[in-house]
Design a protein around this motif. Structure first.
Motif, PDB file in Angstrom:
ATOM      1  N   ASN A 199      50.263 -41.489 -27.668  1.00 28.96           N
ATOM      2  CA  ASN A 199      49.073 -42.280 -27.410  1.00 28.96           C
ATOM      3  C   ASN A 199      49.444 -43.740 -27.229  1.00 28.96           C
ATOM      4  O   ASN A 199      49.777 -44.407 -28.192  1.00 28.96           O
ATOM      5  CB  ASN A 199      48.065 -42.147 -28.553  1.00 28.96           C
ATOM      6  CG  ASN A 199      46.790 -42.898 -28.248  1.00 28.96           C
ATOM      7  OD1 ASN A 199      46.331 -42.904 -27.111  1.00 28.96           O
ATOM      8  ND2 ASN A 199      46.220 -43.547 -29.249  1.00 28.96           N
ATOM      9  N   PRO A 200      49.411 -44.260 -26.025  1.00 22.37           N
ATOM     10  CA  PRO A 200      48.917 -43.587 -24.828  1.00 22.37           C
ATOM     11  C   PRO A 200      50.021 -42.856 -24.047  1.00 22.37           C
ATOM     12  O   PRO A 200      51.163 -43.273 -24.026  1.00 22.37           O
ATOM     13  CB  PRO A 200      48.401 -44.763 -23.990  1.00 22.37           C
ATOM     14  CG  PRO A 200      49.303 -45.899 -24.355  1.00 22.37           C
ATOM     15  CD  PRO A 200      49.686 -45.684 -25.787  1.00 22.37           C
ATOM     16  N   ASP A 213      54.110 -44.346 -26.215  1.00 23.65           N
ATOM     17  CA  ASP A 213      54.223 -44.407 -27.673  1.00 23.65           C
ATOM     18  C   ASP A 213      54.592 -43.009 -28.147  1.00 23.65           C
ATOM     19  O   ASP A 213      54.445 -42.032 -27.394  1.00 23.65           O
ATOM     20  CB  ASP A 213      52.872 -44.849 -28.272  1.00 23.65           C
ATOM     21  CG  ASP A 213      52.967 -45.221 -29.748  1.00 23.65           C
ATOM     22  OD1 ASP A 213      54.097 -45.291 -30.276  1.00 23.65           O
ATOM     23  OD2 ASP A 213      51.905 -45.444 -30.371  1.00 23.65           O
TER      24      ASP A 213
END
Ligand code: GDP
Ligand code: MN
Length: 386
Positions: A199-200, A213
């Motif tokens: 995320n993202p 991430d």
């Protein structure tokens, strides 16, 4: 066990999940050569701590010059980073990941976890990835797509394509997405993972899917069979007291209240905390000293509790099933002597040789309140710490 973003990304890359180019550094002096090696003219400096929400806490800095990168490194390295997911003290920043800056077209969310309700490994996906995913989940839960994987089967390419469609990905991106999700699923099942998350997951303007991430949480109970993962542990990110406690096989969790608790058995510990709350107090910690308690471990436990700055008194609640209460009482007296404990203490003993144990304690020179009844003991410690 948590690991760092850079470590998660390394595991991603083994599965050919695409990640931005990045270099890990531990001193500002290495920043400019890292930028040079990465090339380009936009970099992102990312603090490596075991907590999310770094973007909101100033731990992810977009830089447009080497000087900016150096400034960000200087500010972050050696600092305590506070994010919405850390406590007020924050976590120490010892390493930074410098990455090539990406231009972001879309931010997606992709994760896998065990859904205990359906008893399935479940894929979570959303078109609304990024820093506000918690808000999306609570305010617009229909924007989170859930897909339970058949426990007797596996995750199929068809399953992945179905999800890619829901994420409105074109044919080229769907290929990359399938590869990414299958890779995550392999890591999840091969390494006994509790949670794995990107995320993202971004779509770039060059039509590329990148894991911007990475977060992985492993099942501690299975670490013994994953030496490669166990090696990734970073104790600087763990609560110092909880780490010390684990060295003595004490189950310890720091809390915000004023009453230190020393209990044998996790269930009894929870009941003890409930009673303290019920009578208007608040526990400073959860502590399960375990079944075969020794004087040495009791002393360690007192030592740990005493280092909590907010503690005003201690409630000891021991049920002597396997252990004898008179031995515990001796251990407590010995520990008070060694540690030099001055806080008010209420001791509740029940079980084998409880009367002998209570007798030993009440006749001692220390200021110990003894009780055989847990309710009375809880009321007493709340009163003494008010
Ligand atoms: P987290 O806040 O701890 O989850 O850290 P992330 O690694 O997810 O970074 C936070 C946010 O920083 C992301 O959601 C992105 O919006 C932004 N970000 C991270 N890397 C880049 C990048 O290379 N380019 C741009 N434009 N934004 C980035
Ligand atoms: Mn993130």
């Amino acid at each position: 066990m948590h690991i760092h973003e850079y470590q998660a990304k390394t595991l991603f890359s083994y599965k050919h999940i695409q990640i931005p180019k990045g270099i890990l550094i531990d001193s500002t002096a290495k920043a400019s050569s890292a930028c040079k090696a990465l090339g380009g003219d936009v970099w992102v400096v990312k603090a490596q701590v075991h907590a999310g929400g770094r973007g909101k806490g100033g731990g992810v800095v977009l830089c447009r010059s080497v000087e900016e990168v150096e400034r960000a490194c200087g500010q972050l390295l050696g600092s305590q980073l506070i994010t919405p997911q850390t406590d007020a003290k924050g976590l120490p920043v010892g390493q930074l990941l410098i990455e090539s800056g990406q231009n972001i077209k879309r931010e997606l969310y992709l994760g896998l976890l065990i859904d205990r309700q359906t008893q399935k490994i479940t894929v979570l996906a959303s078109t609304e990835g990024g820093m506000d995913i918690e808000k999306v989940a609570s305010e617009t839960p229909d924007k989170i797509i859930k897909f339970g994987i058949d426990p007797l089967g596996s995750l199929s390419v068809q399953n992945c394509t179905f999800l890619a469609e829901k994420l409105e990905l074109n044919a080229e991106l769907t290929k990359q997405f399938n590869n990414t999700l299958l890779g995550l699923y392999e890591i999840f099942t091969q390494k006994d993972v509790n949670l794995i998350e990107i995320n993202p997951l971004i779509v770039t303007h060059q039509n590329q899917l990148l894991a911007l991430d990475g977060k992985i949480d492993f099942d501690d109970n299975a670490l013994y069979r994953h030496e490669d993962i166990a090696k990734l542990r970073d104790i600087s990110q763990e609560n110092e007291k909880e780490r010390l406690a684990s060295e003595y096989q004490l189950n310890y969790i720091s809390l915000d209240g004023t009453i230190g608790c020393m209990v044998n058995g996790a269930g009894l510990a929870m009941a003890t905390m409930d009673l303290i709350e019920h009578f208007g107090g608040s526990p400073a910690n959860f502590l399960d000293v375990g079944g075969g308690t020794t004087a040495d471990r009791v002393a360690k436990a007192f030592e740990l509790i005493q280092t909590e700055a907010n503690v005003k008194g201690i409630l000891v609640n021991i049920f002597g099933g396997i252990v004898r209460c008179d031995l515990i009482a001796q251990g407590i007296l010995q520990a008070i002597e060694t540690v030099g404990l001055t806080l008010p203490i209420v001791v509740r003993l029940e079980g084998t040789n409880a009367p002998e144990g209570l007798d030993l304690l009440s006749k001692s020179k220390f200021n110990i309140h003894v009780e055989s009844d847990l309710t009375k003991a809880a009321i007493k410690i709340v009163e003494l710490t008010k």
